[in-house]
Design a protein around this motif. Sequence first.
Motif, PDB file in Angstrom:
ATOM      1  N   PHE A 172      22.924   2.455  21.162  1.00  0.00           N
ATOM      2  CA  PHE A 172      21.531   2.684  20.770  1.00  0.00           C
ATOM      3  C   PHE A 172      21.426   3.831  19.769  1.00  0.00           C
ATOM      4  O   PHE A 172      20.603   3.777  18.839  1.00  0.00           O
ATOM      5  N   ALA A 173      22.259   4.845  19.912  1.00  0.00           N
ATOM      6  CA  ALA A 173      22.271   5.937  18.935  1.00  0.00           C
ATOM      7  C   ALA A 173      22.669   5.410  17.568  1.00  0.00           C
ATOM      8  O   ALA A 173      22.120   5.834  16.530  1.00  0.00           O
ATOM      9  N   TRP A 174      23.622   4.473  17.532  1.00  0.00           N
ATOM     10  CA  TRP A 174      24.048   3.845  16.262  1.00  0.00           C
ATOM     11  C   TRP A 174      22.865   3.088  15.663  1.00  0.00           C
ATOM     12  O   TRP A 174      22.610   3.181  14.447  1.00  0.00           O
ATOM     13  N   GLN A 175      22.126   2.347  16.481  1.00  0.00           N
ATOM     14  CA  GLN A 175      21.007   1.562  15.979  1.00  0.00           C
ATOM     15  C   GLN A 175      19.900   2.457  15.411  1.00  0.00           C
ATOM     16  O   GLN A 175      19.352   2.173  14.340  1.00  0.00           O
ATOM     17  N   VAL A 176      19.560   3.512  16.125  1.00  0.00           N
ATOM     18  CA  VAL A 176      18.516   4.412  15.633  1.00  0.00           C
ATOM     19  C   VAL A 176      18.947   5.051  14.314  1.00  0.00           C
ATOM     20  O   VAL A 176      18.163   5.144  13.363  1.00  0.00           O
ATOM     21  N   ALA A 177      20.210   5.468  14.241  1.00  0.00           N
ATOM     22  CA  ALA A 177      20.715   6.073  13.005  1.00  0.00           C
ATOM     23  C   ALA A 177      20.680   5.082  11.859  1.00  0.00           C
ATOM     24  O   ALA A 177      20.293   5.417  10.731  1.00  0.00           O
ATOM     25  N   ARG A 178      21.106   3.846  12.126  1.00  0.00           N
ATOM     26  CA  ARG A 178      21.086   2.828  11.072  1.00  0.00           C
ATOM     27  C   ARG A 178      19.646   2.523  10.654  1.00  0.00           C
ATOM     28  O   ARG A 178      19.375   2.335   9.458  1.00  0.00           O
ATOM     29  N   ALA A 179      18.719   2.472  11.614  1.00  0.00           N
ATOM     30  CA  ALA A 179      17.318   2.234  11.274  1.00  0.00           C
ATOM     31  C   ALA A 179      16.800   3.334  10.344  1.00  0.00           C
ATOM     32  O   ALA A 179      16.086   3.055   9.369  1.00  0.00           O
ATOM     33  N   ARG A 180      17.170   4.565  10.611  1.00  0.00           N
ATOM     34  CA  ARG A 180      16.740   5.659   9.742  1.00  0.00           C
ATOM     35  C   ARG A 180      17.305   5.491   8.332  1.00  0.00           C
ATOM     36  O   ARG A 180      16.614   5.748   7.337  1.00  0.00           O
ATOM     37  N   GLN A 181      18.545   5.049   8.236  1.00  0.00           N
ATOM     38  CA  GLN A 181      19.140   4.811   6.915  1.00  0.00           C
ATOM     39  C   GLN A 181      18.409   3.707   6.165  1.00  0.00           C
ATOM     40  O   GLN A 181      18.117   3.827   4.966  1.00  0.00           O
ATOM     41  N   VAL A 182      18.123   2.617   6.864  1.00  0.00           N
ATOM     42  CA  VAL A 182      17.450   1.474   6.235  1.00  0.00           C
ATOM     43  C   VAL A 182      16.064   1.883   5.747  1.00  0.00           C
ATOM     44  O   VAL A 182      15.656   1.545   4.626  1.00  0.00           O
ATOM     45  N   LEU A 183      15.320   2.594   6.574  1.00  0.00           N
ATOM     46  CA  LEU A 183      13.981   3.016   6.181  1.00  0.00           C
ATOM     47  C   LEU A 183      14.036   3.971   4.987  1.00  0.00           C
ATOM     48  O   LEU A 183      13.247   3.858   4.048  1.00  0.00           O
ATOM     49  N   ALA A 184      14.954   4.908   5.023  1.00  0.00           N
ATOM     50  CA  ALA A 184      15.066   5.884   3.944  1.00  0.00           C
ATOM     51  C   ALA A 184      15.398   5.229   2.617  1.00  0.00           C
ATOM     52  O   ALA A 184      14.958   5.687   1.560  1.00  0.00           O
ATOM     53  N   ALA A 185      16.162   4.137   2.670  1.00  0.00           N
ATOM     54  CA  ALA A 185      16.601   3.469   1.440  1.00  0.00           C
ATOM     55  C   ALA A 185      15.658   2.360   0.986  1.00  0.00           C
ATOM     56  O   ALA A 185      15.932   1.689  -0.008  1.00  0.00           O
ATOM     57  N   SER A 186      14.543   2.173   1.670  1.00  0.00           N
ATOM     58  CA  SER A 186      13.676   1.021   1.404  1.00  0.00           C
ATOM     59  C   SER A 186      12.952   1.082   0.071  1.00  0.00           C
ATOM     60  O   SER A 186      12.603   0.053  -0.510  1.00  0.00           O
ATOM     61  N   GLY A 187      12.678   2.290  -0.407  1.00  0.00           N
ATOM     62  CA  GLY A 187      11.903   2.417  -1.637  1.00  0.00           C
ATOM     63  C   GLY A 187      10.416   2.226  -1.424  1.00  0.00           C
ATOM     64  O   GLY A 187       9.646   2.227  -2.389  1.00  0.00           O
ATOM     65  N   GLU A 234       0.833  -1.185   0.000  1.00  0.00           N
ATOM     66  CA  GLU A 234       0.000   0.000   0.000  1.00  0.00           C
ATOM     67  C   GLU A 234       0.878   1.249   0.000  1.00  0.00           C
ATOM     68  O   GLU A 234       1.987   1.242   0.508  1.00  0.00           O
ATOM     69  N   THR A 235       0.366   2.310  -0.572  1.00  0.00           N
ATOM     70  CA  THR A 235       1.096   3.576  -0.567  1.00  0.00           C
ATOM     71  C   THR A 235       0.320   4.592   0.267  1.00  0.00           C
ATOM     72  O   THR A 235      -0.869   4.444   0.518  1.00  0.00           O
ATOM     73  N   SER A 236       1.008   5.622   0.692  1.00  0.00           N
ATOM     74  CA  SER A 236       0.403   6.664   1.518  1.00  0.00           C
ATOM     75  C   SER A 236       0.717   8.016   0.895  1.00  0.00           C
ATOM     76  O   SER A 236       1.683   8.675   1.272  1.00  0.00           O
ATOM     77  N   PRO A 237      -0.106   8.442  -0.074  1.00  0.00           N
ATOM     78  CA  PRO A 237       0.207   9.662  -0.823  1.00  0.00           C
ATOM     79  C   PRO A 237       0.183  10.925   0.013  1.00  0.00           C
ATOM     80  O   PRO A 237       0.756  11.939  -0.374  1.00  0.00           O
ATOM     81  N   ASP A 238      -0.498  10.915   1.186  1.00  0.00           N
ATOM     82  CA  ASP A 238      -0.588  12.128   1.998  1.00  0.00           C
ATOM     83  C   ASP A 238       0.654  12.366   2.842  1.00  0.00           C
ATOM     84  O   ASP A 238       0.799  13.425   3.448  1.00  0.00           O
ATOM     85  N   LEU A 239       1.550  11.396   2.897  1.00  0.00           N
ATOM     86  CA  LEU A 239       2.759  11.533   3.690  1.00  0.00           C
ATOM     87  C   LEU A 239       3.888  12.125   2.855  1.00  0.00           C
ATOM     88  O   LEU A 239       3.945  11.936   1.639  1.00  0.00           O
ATOM     89  N   ALA A 240       4.778  12.816   3.528  1.00  0.00           N
ATOM     90  CA  ALA A 240       6.003  13.263   2.858  1.00  0.00           C
ATOM     91  C   ALA A 240       6.822  12.041   2.466  1.00  0.00           C
ATOM     92  O   ALA A 240       6.638  10.953   3.027  1.00  0.00           O
ATOM     93  N   PRO A 241       7.716  12.154   1.499  1.00  0.00           N
ATOM     94  CA  PRO A 241       8.545  11.003   1.116  1.00  0.00           C
ATOM     95  C   PRO A 241       9.256  10.415   2.328  1.00  0.00           C
ATOM     96  O   PRO A 241       9.707  11.141   3.222  1.00  0.00           O
ATOM     97  N   LEU A 242       9.351   9.081   2.360  1.00  0.00           N
ATOM     98  CA  LEU A 242       9.954   8.430   3.518  1.00  0.00           C
ATOM     99  C   LEU A 242      11.406   8.856   3.699  1.00  0.00           C
ATOM    100  O   LEU A 242      11.884   8.982   4.836  1.00  0.00           O
ATOM    101  N   ALA A 243      12.115   9.090   2.609  1.00  0.00           N
ATOM    102  CA  ALA A 243      13.499   9.541   2.732  1.00  0.00           C
ATOM    103  C   ALA A 243      13.576  10.846   3.524  1.00  0.00           C
ATOM    104  O   ALA A 243      14.531  11.086   4.267  1.00  0.00           O
ATOM    105  N   GLU A 244      12.540  11.676   3.384  1.00  0.00           N
ATOM    106  CA  GLU A 244      12.491  12.942   4.134  1.00  0.00           C
ATOM    107  C   GLU A 244      12.069  12.697   5.578  1.00  0.00           C
ATOM    108  O   GLU A 244      12.664  13.241   6.511  1.00  0.00           O
TER     109      GLU A 244
END
Length: 374
Positions: free
Chosen positions: A129-144, A5-15
Amino acid sequence: MATVETSPDLAPLAERADAPATLPALTAGGLTWRPATADDAAALLDLRNTTAEADAEPYRETLEELTELFDAPWRRFEDDSILGFDADGALRAYGHVETLPGDSRTLRAFLFGGVHPSRRGEGIGRELFAWQVARARQVLAASGKELPARIGVFAEDDGPAAKLRLYERAGLEPRRFYSDLRRDLRDLEAEPLPEVTLDGSLRLVPFSADLDEATRLAHNDAFRDHWGSEPNTREQWTGGRTGFAPQWSRLVVDDAPDVQALLADEHTDDETAAALRAGEPLVVGYAMNELYTEDFEVRGYSFGYTAVLGTRRAYRGRKAGLAALLASMRAFAADGMEYACLDVDTANPSGAHGLYAHLGYTKTHGSRLLSIEL
């Protein structure tokens, strides 16, 4: 495969993810860091069980479970994990970011990690934990995937207060609460289980491999309206089965489903529709159970664990899930288990809490999910 499913009302996930270009440095404690590999399974097991004991967590893991983690093709330990070793080469900290391939409504990144009790208080956990949160943000941003997203961590309600403070300082908030329940099976004559009769063409059967895929489809349908649940792909469904107890698991099938009515139902998913057209078996209720003998000493009693229990939405009210659960409980008792155990979301939309209370389940402890919603 489930439709994304897509969510057109949300800003791009990378943002929304606001991923850093580089990951934060890990300097506290003078540890040497590198990604985890399958060869680290034994050391990782020792560390995880040591931290579980120190934190009074009600479970332990086995080498088979840890080895199985590395077998899943969707896990990218080379990028999404980090291990910290001391000067003697002993593993003292670990972190892992887990995403799942079936997510199609909310893209989730779960964080798992810990620091050896002897090395706490040095700032290692905070940096890790800061490393994990940062890596999670990278993974989500790159998910497509342009979906709502979540960074989440699970915590025991009575776990170390320092952990909860760490999570909340990092911006995670409590979102969901879970209760671990148990039911005494030691004297079923004094505390009998109710009898259930299935109607129509519904039939209770033992789990069998030829019904495994039909059970996955039933599970994806049953949990489609549960908060935080996402569809299981075939590889997710059949992975992680070290503790699976097929001898205790029970299913309910419909021997004569109304195929045309189900195909006309707007809630019938594409994979189920294809299975119906092909004349494949229709599982409508299920109780998939597990055996964890390593936890018997920790808890102080033997038990069978119901990992997933559900009923297809079109079959709710016909006692399919209840029949599967009761048959499972009787199977536990027949094999000498003292208790039946399971855990449940306290806000479960199917009214499961009332059902479990009626069957004699009582709460032993609780846990929670904390998250950042993106």
